[in-house]
Design a protein around this motif. Structure first.
Motif, PDB file in Angstrom:
ATOM      1  N   GLY A   1     -88.325 -21.462  15.866  1.00 39.38           N
ATOM      2  CA  GLY A   1     -87.994 -21.347  17.283  1.00 39.38           C
ATOM      3  C   GLY A   1     -86.663 -20.708  17.594  1.00 39.38           C
ATOM      4  O   GLY A   1     -86.219 -20.752  18.742  1.00 39.38           O
ATOM      5  N   ARG A   2     -85.991 -20.094  16.645  1.00 40.29           N
ATOM      6  CA  ARG A   2     -84.702 -19.434  16.898  1.00 40.29           C
ATOM      7  C   ARG A   2     -84.861 -17.945  17.160  1.00 40.29           C
ATOM      8  O   ARG A   2     -83.912 -17.180  17.047  1.00 40.29           O
ATOM      9  N   ASN A   3     -86.076 -17.536  17.508  1.00 40.71           N
ATOM     10  CA  ASN A   3     -86.400 -16.133  17.783  1.00 40.71           C
ATOM     11  C   ASN A   3     -86.126 -15.281  16.546  1.00 40.71           C
ATOM     12  O   ASN A   3     -86.664 -15.570  15.491  1.00 40.71           O
ATOM     13  N   ASN A   4     -85.281 -14.269  16.633  1.00 41.39           N
ATOM     14  CA  ASN A   4     -85.049 -13.365  15.508  1.00 41.39           C
ATOM     15  C   ASN A   4     -83.835 -13.792  14.698  1.00 41.39           C
ATOM     16  O   ASN A   4     -82.910 -14.435  15.202  1.00 41.39           O
ATOM     17  N   GLY A   5     -83.831 -13.393  13.433  1.00 39.24           N
ATOM     18  CA  GLY A   5     -82.710 -13.654  12.543  1.00 39.24           C
ATOM     19  C   GLY A   5     -82.482 -12.454  11.648  1.00 39.24           C
ATOM     20  O   GLY A   5     -83.209 -11.458  11.704  1.00 39.24           O
TER      21      GLY A   5
ATOM     22  N   ARG B   1     -76.013  -8.269  15.654  1.00 37.89           N
ATOM     23  CA  ARG B   1     -76.439  -8.974  16.861  1.00 37.89           C
ATOM     24  C   ARG B   1     -77.417 -10.095  16.542  1.00 37.89           C
ATOM     25  O   ARG B   1     -77.497 -11.090  17.268  1.00 37.89           O
ATOM     26  N   PHE B   2     -78.162  -9.951  15.441  1.00 37.35           N
ATOM     27  CA  PHE B   2     -79.244 -10.876  15.152  1.00 37.35           C
ATOM     28  C   PHE B   2     -78.852 -11.965  14.163  1.00 37.35           C
ATOM     29  O   PHE B   2     -79.718 -12.676  13.654  1.00 37.35           O
ATOM     30  N   VAL B   3     -77.564 -12.117  13.888  1.00 42.28           N
ATOM     31  CA  VAL B   3     -77.094 -13.181  13.004  1.00 42.28           C
ATOM     32  C   VAL B   3     -77.093 -14.496  13.776  1.00 42.28           C
ATOM     33  O   VAL B   3     -76.445 -14.607  14.826  1.00 42.28           O
ATOM     34  N   ASN B   4     -77.799 -15.496  13.283  1.00 42.51           N
ATOM     35  CA  ASN B   4     -77.893 -16.794  13.940  1.00 42.51           C
ATOM     36  C   ASN B   4     -76.741 -17.702  13.542  1.00 42.51           C
ATOM     37  O   ASN B   4     -76.065 -17.486  12.530  1.00 42.51           O
ATOM     38  N   HIS B   5     -76.587 -18.760  14.339  1.00 43.00           N
ATOM     39  CA  HIS B   5     -75.545 -19.763  14.072  1.00 43.00           C
ATOM     40  C   HIS B   5     -76.036 -20.791  13.067  1.00 43.00           C
ATOM     41  O   HIS B   5     -77.221 -21.118  13.000  1.00 43.00           O
ATOM     42  N   SER B   6     -75.114 -21.287  12.278  1.00 41.07           N
ATOM     43  CA  SER B   6     -75.374 -22.415  11.389  1.00 41.07           C
ATOM     44  C   SER B   6     -74.095 -23.217  11.250  1.00 41.07           C
ATOM     45  O   SER B   6     -72.994 -22.643  11.199  1.00 41.07           O
TER      46      SER B   6
END
Length: 594
Positions: A471-475, A527-532
């Motif tokens: 559910g985090r869209n793109n990565g 732009r597509f780097v997600n948070h962790s």
């Protein structure tokens, strides 16, 4: 120590002197003012105290400009601490051991959110080798094969059929030159791209000649590319031959019902031995390897076979990891490999015409215009994954940031003054980490802090935009491994200010000029780097040619791993959204978050 009266006097004298020089300069430049649409005047002033120590007469502040503290007329000056009297630069040992530059503290008192900031913790360093560290198992043969495919696709390999013709012309010209001109030096009057000229046996006689060396580079590049193309054609034809062999065996079995399948294979094999002029043993040994090529082609497609590394032959000869589970795993990479191959090497499919395949290109545009799926499903266009958020979504991929002229009037706010007046007058660019000269010309550049990004060619980064399953869209997924301290890419976008309630990178080059980098409509893969909350990468400031850059740096990332960063507390403050990183140390998935 400068008294208040002396400060006012000094200020008046300096102001008069600056105004006089400025008036004279503007009068001399009046002849070209009509050619400048929006002229910008930048004034640099350096005030130095001769009593302080330093190479240029001023106090040296590490990673910062020359600074002299002047007391205010309304305050009592405080004595300087002894430890601040002399500061020396700390020399960096390597690009992987950079120290963090002191970042400017921005005003977080306002109720803003969705603002990412550069962390102030230590820069990732090269991991130290310890005797008591548990050894990590080596990658499987299949993993090495997949990594080799990604490296070849994103490397400097050019697979073009016309390079074969150039190779034949170059080789023939070299032979003619050797026979006709003997040991005389080759003519250097023609263009370096002229395929008629050859090096002959006398190439060593011209050693040290710049023209000869440049021509030798072109010659070697063309032959290397042609050889790589020949290697790809070889495995294509050999895999296709196995298909033809199996089809001929089926034909013999259908037309000769009385012959067993074993006798049909034997008859086909003996006919092939006559045509190849090989012994049965030699052909059987080669067929075993060629059949491995066919299995890889059936699982991962022609692209995986064409861009395979040098370990392909060994992999197929010893048939390690050649089982049903491995082939199913390999088939999940088929569409992903085709996306990278079609977008980075548009003409590679022309090689398939040799075996009767239609060279139809399936994926066009930029490599990151497509979102891939880990399960091997067909990739989808990038804009289709954002339609429910923005029906008019579009994204422009670029390598360098652009300045918002409405916000900064074409004046880059990321500019940082030189660390000393001497460097400013000389117009030199020196790295603040390694103290070496910086230049976009590889012949003049001596700074190798981030060689994959600055000071030379910037190859395509081996990463892909993928659809996350949670559910985090793109990565963003790393296709190859990035060692600790290695640069992944630069955070680029629109350099602007004043954006609220949108994802934005917030930073500042100097204390009074905070800026924002927005990637809503333009930027790159960062732009597509997600948070962790337990990231494997981080953003770091780096000054290149006097401009502050934001670099995405690895903390140690394995191939096939999602790249993540910590968006920082300022991003989550006041944001009505939960963190979905799934880490046990997650800080923003409950009601007790900041």
């Amino acid at each position: 120590m400068v008294s208040p009266d002396n400060t006012n006097c000094l200020g008046s004298s300096v102001s008069r002197a600056i105004l006089e020089q400025l008036t004279e300069a503007l009068q001399r430049a009046s002849c070209i003012d009509h050619q400048l649409a929006r002229p910008v005047l930048r004034i640099e002033a350096f005030i130095q105290d001769g009593d302080d120590t330093g190479d240029d007469g001023g106090r040296i502040i590490p990673n910062g400009p020359t600074i002299v503290h002047s007391p205010s007329p309304n305050t009592t000056p405080e004595p300087e601490r002894e430890c601040d009297a002399v500061l020396t630069r700390r020399r960096s040992l390597a690009a992987l051991r950079l120290r963090p530059q002191p970042s400017t503290v921005l005003d977080d008192a306002i109720d803003s959110h969705r603002r990412m900031q550069i962390a102030e913790h230590n820069f990732p360093k090269r991991a130290k080798t310890q005797a008591d560290v548990v050894p990590i198992p080596d990658s499987s043969s299949l993993d090495k094969f997949i990594t080799g495919v990604w490296e070849n696709i994103h490397g400097g390999v050019h697979l073009e059929p016309q390079s074969l013709v150039e190779q034949l012309q170059l080789t023939a010209a070299a032979a003619v030159h050797t026979l006709t001109e003997g040991d005389g030096p080759p003519s250097l009057t023609r263009s370096a791209n002229d395929p008629v000229r050859g090096p002959g046996r006398s190439q060593n006689a011209a050693a040290g000649n710049p023209d000869s060396f440049s021509w030798s580079n072109v010659f070697c590049r063309k032959v290397t590319q042609a050889s790589r193309t020949c290697r790809s054609i070889e495995v294509i034809v050999q895999a296709h031959w196995v298909e033809q062999f199996d089809a001929y065996v089926d034909f013999l079995a259908a037309t000769n019902p009385n012959m067993s399948l074993t006798k049909c294979r034997k008859a086909a094999l003996m006919g092939a031995c006559r045509d190849f002029e090989w012994s049965e043993k030699e052909l059987r040994n080669k067929m075993a390897v060629w059949r491995g090529y066919k299995q890889i082609k059936d699982a991962a497609g022609w692209a995986a076979l064409v861009f395979a590394g040098m370990g392909l032959y060994r992999l197929c000869k010893y048939r390690t990891d050649f089982n049903t589970k491995s082939m199913e795993r390999l088939s999940a990479f088929r569409r992903r490999i085709e996306v990278a191959a079609d977008t980075l090497h548009p003409s590679w499919r022309q090689l398939l015409a040799l075996v009767g395949e239609i060279p139809e290109r399936r994926f066009t545009g930029h490599p990151h215009d497509w979102v891939v799926f880990p399960d091997g499903s067909d990739p989808v266009p990038l804009h289709s994954t954002y339609i429910k958020y923005d029906p008019c979504f579009s994204f422009q991929h670029m390598d360098e940031s652009t300045i918002d002229s409405r916000a900064w009037d074409n004046n880059d706010p990321r500019w940082i003054p030189p660390p000393s007046a001497a460097l400013s007058l000389a117009g030199a660019n020196t790295c603040r980490a390694c103290a070496q000269s910086q230049s976009d010309d590889p012949k003049l550049n001596s700074c190798f802090c981030f060689p994959s990004l600055f000071g030379g060619l910037r190859p395509p980064c081996p990463v892909q935009v993928f659809r996350t399953p949670d559910g985090r869209n793109n990565g963003l997924q790393a296709l190859v491994g990035f060692e600790r301290g290695a640069a992944i890419g630069e955070f680029v976008g629109l350099v602007t200010r004043g954006i609220e309630d949108l994802d934005v990178m917030e930073s500042a080059a100097v204390s009074h000029r905070p800026y924002q980098i927005w990637q809503g409509r333009q930027g790159n893969f960062t732009r597509f780097v997600n948070h962790s909350c337990k990231p494997n990468a981080q953003y770091q400031h780096f000054v290149w040619l006097g401009i502050q850059r934001v670099v995405l740096v690895s903390k140690g990332i394995d191939a096939g791993t999602e790249i993540t960063v910590d968006y920082s507390e300022s991003y989550w403050r006041g944001l009505d959204k939960r963190c979905l990183c799934g880490e046990g140390c997650c800080r923003y998935n409950g009601d007790d978050r900041p």
